[in-house]
Design an enzyme around this catalytic site. Structure first.
Site, PDB file in Angstrom:
ATOM      1  N   CYS B  11      -4.474  -1.704 -13.856  1.00 58.70           N
ATOM      2  CA  CYS B  11      -4.920  -2.164 -15.161  1.00 58.70           C
ATOM      3  C   CYS B  11      -6.447  -2.292 -15.159  1.00 58.70           C
ATOM      4  O   CYS B  11      -7.071  -2.251 -14.112  1.00 58.70           O
ATOM      5  CB  CYS B  11      -4.301  -3.523 -15.484  1.00 58.70           C
ATOM      6  SG  CYS B  11      -4.486  -4.703 -14.140  1.00 58.70           S
ATOM      7  N   CYS B  14      -7.800  -4.998 -12.984  1.00 61.53           N
ATOM      8  CA  CYS B  14      -7.795  -4.760 -11.541  1.00 61.53           C
ATOM      9  C   CYS B  14      -9.105  -4.099 -11.124  1.00 61.53           C
ATOM     10  O   CYS B  14      -9.699  -4.444 -10.101  1.00 61.53           O
ATOM     11  CB  CYS B  14      -6.630  -3.858 -11.142  1.00 61.53           C
ATOM     12  SG  CYS B  14      -5.057  -4.373 -11.824  1.00 61.53           S
TER      13      CYS B  14
END
Lengths: 378, 80
Positions: B11, B14
């Protein structure tokens, strides 16, 4: 090193800058986090600036409507009653209003959420029986921090810790659907009754669909590897003091408002266009109470739209003003937030297709039922 | 030499965490090896429930958020 300014300062320019009239009010909301942070002298130092900020927020918020009218008709010299005037006034009133509400509520919810980590929620829910567990899970879904990207780890964490499958689903339905962004937008644009209806019926759908999935005993449709995962026993992190909680509130504002403000503005702009240019009752025939099929259609349309509730609500508000029925509109919103195609694809990693289909089917039926109920009653 | 792992299925947050960790580690002058763990089963084997998560030498230090720069420095310099 000053940790506070670092975390809190960026939230603002990002989140609120585009909405000119509200900079003052919104900007004042923030110092609660940053003012106190310099030294950890405790919460006392930020109570006064916090209250002052809240007062300014309130004053600006109260006067937004006259401010918007003044800006539209005196500064921009648009004609009263013109299409353009109506659209512009809608935009310059709604966008600062919604953004200001968002900042305040997200901040408050951020603080509330610091009490409910996913680990704590899981501990509360593990081993709970059905029914009581479903109700608790739906309620905890409102206050537990959740982002759809974490749905799968959360699912595994819950199931391996002994949270019943149906209870887990009650949580997974409630968490994305009954969230503070949707509630703020509904409250800001429709008033507290609609926001309350959404909250209440959203919880009922979460509780009922979790209960149904639990009764269907579909545990065998969870991928086997899930049960081979170690049961995590991570301790429940707790921020300890109020200063840390206030800081978490500030982080929530930066995270959430920073992510959705653009969608909100685009949504309000489209809503403004509809508000100014689409004739009254234009939609009554296709989205009105009379058209029973508009509810399932709204649900179907909502599924591929993902996590853009923030942008969709202002559009939906304009539709409602043009004759769409409330039940249809609520069904659409719920479908957008609770069911999404990308989520189904992510869930496929842990659930077999039959369980995913059941999940979507049960929730969709619940949403349609709510839609019809409101169209029938109101 | 520390082993730093970023847990997350790819994502945006992240990546944000990975960048923030790199920056903090460089500032502290910590010799390290940064690894992104994107496989779901591997992520789950750490027992986390929210991503992104930061793992330092095998122990989970932060979950579900991108900690502030100052917080990251504390997390990275703490010994096990």
């Amino acid at each position: 090193m000053n940790p506070e300014t670092e975390t809190v300062a960026p939230a603002f320019p990002d989140g609120v800058a585009p909405a000119k009239p509200c900079c003052g009010g919104a900007g004042c909301g923030r110092p609660r986090g940053s003012g106190s942070a310099r030294k950890s002298t405790g919460l006392g130092r930020c109570v006064a600036p916090g209250l002052a900020g809240l007062l300014v927020w309130w004053l600006v918020y109260r006067n937004l409507e006259s401010l918007a009218a003044w800006l539209t008709y005196s500064v921009l010299r648009l004609d009263h009653g013109s299409h353009l005037g109506a659209a512009v006034q809608f935009f310059v009133y709604e966008s600062p209003k919604v953004l200001m509400l968002l900042v305040l509520i997200v901040f408050a919810v951020g603080i509330v959420r610091s009490f409910f980590t996913p680990e704590r929620t899981r501990r509360i829910l593990s081993g709970k029986r059905m029914s009581v567990g479903n109700v608790l899970a739906a309620l905890l879904g409102i206050v537990t921090p959740f982002c759809s990207g974490s749905a799968v780890p959360l699912f595994i964490g819950f199931v391996t810790a002994g949270v019943p499958l149906g209870v887990t689903f009650s949580f997974l339905v409630s968490a994305p659907m009954v969230n503070e962004v949707a509630l703020v937008l509904l409250f800001g644009l429709f008033g507290w009754k609609v926001a309350g209806l959404y909250l209440g019926t959203g919880l009922v759908i979460a509780i009922a669909s979790g209960w149904v999935i639990g009764r269907l005993r579909m545990e065998k449709y969870i991928e086997e590897w899930v049960f081979e995962m170690p049961v995590s026993n991570r301790s429940e992190e707790d921020p300890q003091n109020w200063l840390a909680r206030v800081r978490l509130g500030g982080e929530a504002v930066r995270d959430i408002v920073g992510n959705v403000w653009l969608y909100v503005l685009i949504g309000i702009a489209v809503g403004a266009g509809i508000h100014g240019y689409v004739p009254e009752n234009f939609l009554a025939s296709i989205m009105g109470k009379g058209a029973w099929w508009s509810v399932p259609l709204a649900v179907l349309l909502g599924v591929p739209m993902y996590s853009n509730a923030a942008g969709i609500i202002p559009i939906v508000q304009a539709l409602l003003g043009k004759g769409a029925a409330l039940g249809t509109v609520l069904a659409f919103m719920m479908s957008v937030t609770a069911l999404s195609l990308p989520e189904a694809i992510i869930l496929r990693k842990v659930l077999k297709p039959r369980l995913i289909a059941t999940f979507f089917g049960v929730v969709a039926i619940g949403i349609m039922f709510v839609g019809w109920l409101f169209n029938f009653l109101m | 030499m520390k082993t730093l792992q970023i847990l997350g299925t790819g994502c945006a947050r992240c990546d944000a965490l990975a960048e923030a960790v790199k920056k903090a580690a460089a500032e502290l002058g910590i010799e390290h090896q940064l690894q992104k763990v994107t496989d779901l089963r591997q992520i789950m084997s750490f027992g986390v429930m929210t991503t992104p998560a930061l793992v330092v030498d095998g122990s989970v230090r932060a979950t579900g958020k991108v900690p502030s720069h100052a917080e990251l420095k504390t997390l990275l310099s703490a010994t096990n």
